[in-house]
Design a protein around this motif. Structure first.
Motif, mmCIF file in Angstrom:
data_model
loop_
_atom_site.group_PDB
_atom_site.id
_atom_site.type_symbol
_atom_site.label_atom_id
_atom_site.label_comp_id
_atom_site.label_asym_id
_atom_site.label_seq_id
_atom_site.Cartn_x
_atom_site.Cartn_y
_atom_site.Cartn_z
ATOM 1 N N GLN A 91 0.789 -1.307 0.172
ATOM 2 C CA GLN A 91 0.253 -0.165 -0.071
ATOM 3 C C GLN A 91 0.743 0.720 -0.232
ATOM 4 O OE1 GLN A 91 -2.453 -0.221 3.575
ATOM 5 N NE2 GLN A 91 -3.203 1.951 2.141
ATOM 6 N N SER A 96 2.444 1.545 -2.727
ATOM 7 C CA SER A 96 1.550 3.027 -4.771
ATOM 8 C C SER A 96 1.532 3.568 -3.905
ATOM 9 C CB SER A 96 0.639 1.495 -4.636
ATOM 10 O OG SER A 96 -0.203 1.845 -3.380
ATOM 11 N N ARG A 97 1.879 4.055 -3.436
ATOM 12 C CA ARG A 97 1.719 5.593 -2.500
ATOM 13 C C ARG A 97 2.132 5.843 -2.971
ATOM 14 N NH1 ARG A 97 -0.980 5.705 3.178
ATOM 15 N NH2 ARG A 97 -1.125 7.815 2.802
#
Length: 730
Positions: free
Chosen positions: A332, A335-336
């Motif tokens: 997560q 990806s950010r």
């Protein structure tokens, strides 16, 4: 370990048939006259399947006569077999043959008796006899136990009589189904009580971002019903390890649930030794304690290695939990960073990393203390039976582990009760989720430890095991019924009653009961049927109903508040204790993510309390004052005002959120963005447009002119004005 070596040496050369445990016949069955002395040595058997003759049971009996076998015509003796299931005969007698032979162990026995003469040594070589017979079964009887009586007769005279309980192998297909079906039910139940509940509520609940959001509370489980079903499967498996005379099929069927207690056959530690388990189509067992017999049925290793395997498998489970929690978090954040193409603030990363570490710690605590406490204590306390065979440090580590688990459970329960977070840690568990204020209710969390000590440490006495387990279930049931008004106790009470009934029926397998084989078989089937019924109606049916209703609701076919496992969003009552546990972070509600609109049923009239959820507050009524605020928000902004005090008073107020919200509500300025909307949700845009049309039709009359003129007159007033009612008499 030394007492097991003769058993292992005996099994290695026996490639012809599997060992069958034998007992003396009942005196009422055996012949009263025993003129010929015959000493039995071994009984082996095998189950052969053929296309022409069907399943055939082959038995082989060996022994020594007191006199010479040939002089007694021992080769003419025949084996007569009678096998039955629940008191009914299940086959016919086949061919029987016998022969006299030299004792293969005679030389070994003579060397140990140096005082015996050479004549005795030579004569002993011709006393050995071997008898074989076949018995044709009507069916395979894979889920049954054959109560077999074997008579050795010579010229109509009874020589010996023995009994045996022969259990055919249940089959590979049945074995896989008995493993897979409970696991599938457990997964479905976990999905129905975890992710399905989150999808159903759409994230709407009181204090969503403070208490009820699982992403904010690290102690919350995402699969809340997993421990409920897992604990019940562990109870089924571990209570079948009691030192009782269960029929063979009972342990063969229940043994397939060993995975629920961290046991996977003989993996990963064996030390080069494993019981044969299934051999030549039947279960080969010869044990003293119930836990040892279960390991033999599973084809596993010794009890000592069973404990080590459970610890190793637990560590593997913990590694898997850490990976499931941390790996998605890493992806997560990666990806950010890649999507934004810029560095993320270090404070945000540290805060979320701390939350993930807390969630990982709570998940490990839940796995050890709530999911696997019962089997860990059972296998650890069973090491007390091996103190004379192994070094003292091994027993010390086992006892130390039990003490560490007990202390950890005590501190965890105390912390949960103090912070009122039982619902987050053990939600969906069969243990109490609310605290009544009495110390006895908190003691109920220690019932798995008492159960584990009863099954593991009291293996020498089946009666003591049953008595302790019945006392535990009775105390648990009484406390649940005594505090039924504090929380919904009907479901855990039903499971407690079912467990108590199964333990009471297990008393028939005690040696003191002297129940017949037929009665024991019927009771064993009854217990299995009770377990299957509880699994079906207690876990499978509720989760299927909840999943079906959830699918129908998402498809728009049904409008339901959820199934049996998805509780309706009723109005909870929060006291000062719960409110004080909210986060104190300084976060504006405008910074929280938007909630998705909830599809509410269409209506033709004014909204009523039944059209919206219990926490949804209908929009403000269409009054002249509310419409004036609407017009104020939709009119273009004035460049300057003639009154300086108005400008100064509005400088400190951020009205950007109102301007941002006017486009999302399709022109209904009366429904302004407010804090309640974040909690309670919003109606669909179609409903808002319908209300706007009805309002415009009303404003088309002469009514709107009066309030519009009054609004213009109010706008010309200076500053902030307080209007007081006229004094009486003036």
């Amino acid at each position: 370990m030394l007492p097991l070596l003769p058993w292992a040496l005996f099994l290695l050369p026996s490639a012809q048939a599997a060992f069958v445990r034998r007992w003396d016949c009942n005196p009422a069955i055996a012949a009263s006259v025993d003129a010929i002395s015959f000493q039995r040595q071994s009984l082996t058997g095998s189950l052969v399947h053929s296309d022409h003759e069907g399943p055939t049971l082959l038995l082989k009996l060996t022994g020594d006569y007191e006199a010479d076998c040939n002089s007694l015509n021992g080769s003419l003796a025949q084996l007569v077999v009678d096998a039955s299931v629940l008191g009914g005969s299940v086959g016919v007698q086949g061919e029987s043959r016998g022969r006299c032979a030299e004792n293969p162990y005679g030389q070994h026995f003579s060397m140990s008796n140096q005082g015996h003469s050479q004549d005795h040594l030579t004569g002993g070589l011709h006393k050995y006899a071997i008898y074989e017979t076949s018995y044709y079964l009507n069916h395979s009887y894979a889920l049954h136990t054959l109560d077999t009586t074997i008579h050795l007769r010579l010229d109509g005279q009874e020589i010996t009589c023995i009994t045996a309980h022969i259990t055919p192998y249940i089959g590979s297909v049945t074995s896989r189904l008995l493993k897979a079906l409970p696991f599938l039910i457990m997964v479905l139940f976990g999905v129905a009580t975890g992710p399905l509940r989150l999808f159903h509520t759409n994230g709407r609940s009181m204090f969503r971002y403070e208490l009820a959001d699982p992403s904010r509370d690290p102690a919350q489980s995402h699969v809340q019903g997993l421990g409920d079903c897992l604990q019940f499967l562990q109870f089924i498996f571990l209570t079948s390890c009691l030192t009782l005379s269960y029929p063979g099929f009972f342990r063969g069927i229940v043994g397939e649930l060993a995975w629920s207690s961290l046991i996977f056959r003989n993996w990963p530690v064996t030390h080069g030794f494993a019981y044969p388990g299934v051999e030549d189509g039947i279960y080969a067992t010869n044990s003293t304690w119930g836990l040892e017999e279960m390991t033999q049925v599973l084809g596993g290793t010794t009890i000592s290695d069973l404990w080590v395997n459970a610890i190793v498998n637990l560590l593997l489970v913990i590694v898997g939990i850490v990976a499931l929690v941390q790996v998605p978090f890493g992806f997560q954040w990666a990806s950010r960073i890649f999507r934004r193409r810029q560095a993320i603030e270090l404070s945000d990363l540290q805060e979320e990393s701390l939350t993930q570490c807390q969630r990982t710690g709570w998940s490990i605590l839940r796995a050890v203390l709530d999911h696997f406490l019962f089997p860990l204590v059972t296998f650890s306390t069973s090491q007390l039976l091996l103190t004379s065979w192994y070094p003292a440090y091994r027993t010390f580590f086992a006892v130390l582990l039990v003490g560490f688990l007990a202390v950890s459970l005590g501190f965890t329960v105390r912390y949960l009760i103090k912070t009122n977070r039982q619902w987050a840690f053990s939600h969906g568990s069969l243990f109490p989720k609310h605290h009544s204020g009495t110390w006895i209710f908190g003691v109920l969390y220690g019932i798995p430890i008492v159960r584990g000590v009863a099954i593991g440490a009291l293996q020498r006495s089946g009666l003591a095991q049953v008595v302790v387990l019945i006392i535990c279930e009775t105390i648990n049931l009484v406390c649940l019924l005594w505090h039924y008004q504090d929380f919904p106790a009907w479901r855990p009470a039903c499971f407690s009653i079912g467990r108590l009934v199964s333990l009471v029926m297990s008393c028939a397998f005690l040696p003191q009961s002297e129940a017949t084989e037929r009665s024991q078989g019927i009771l064993a089937y009854s217990i299995l049927f009770l377990y299957a019924t509880m699994m079906f109606f207690g876990f499978l049916v509720p989760c299927i109903v909840s999943i079906a209703l959830f699918i129908l609701r998402k498809a728009g076919i049904a409008h339901s508040h959820g199934g049996p496992l998805v509780q309706p969003r009723e109005a909870p009552i929060y006291g000062i204790g719960q409110l004080s546990q909210r986060s104190t972070r300084k976060t504006s509600f405008t910074e929280l993510p938007e909630l998705r609109p909830v599809a509410y049923p269409q209506s033709t009239g004014m909204p009523s309390t039944n059209e919206f959820p219990s926490y949804f507050r209908a929009p403000r009524p269409m009054t002249p004052v509310s419409m004036s605020s609407h017009q104020f928000s939709t009119l273009p902004r004035q460049s300057h005002s003639s009154d300086e005090s108005v400008e100064s008073s509005m400088d400190s107020v951020d009205l950007s959120i109102l301007d941002e919200d006017t486009t999302t509500v399709s022109g209904d300025g009366d429904y302004s963005k407010r804090e309640a909307d974040q909690y309670y949700g919003r109606p669909m845009a179609s409903q808002v447009n319908a209300r706007v049309e009805r309002t415009e039709n009303t404003c088309a009359t002469g009514e709107d002119r009066s309030w519009r003129s009054s609004w213009k007159s109010r706008k010309k007033t200076k500053g902030f004005e307080v209007v007081r009612p006229a004094r009486p008499g003036i």
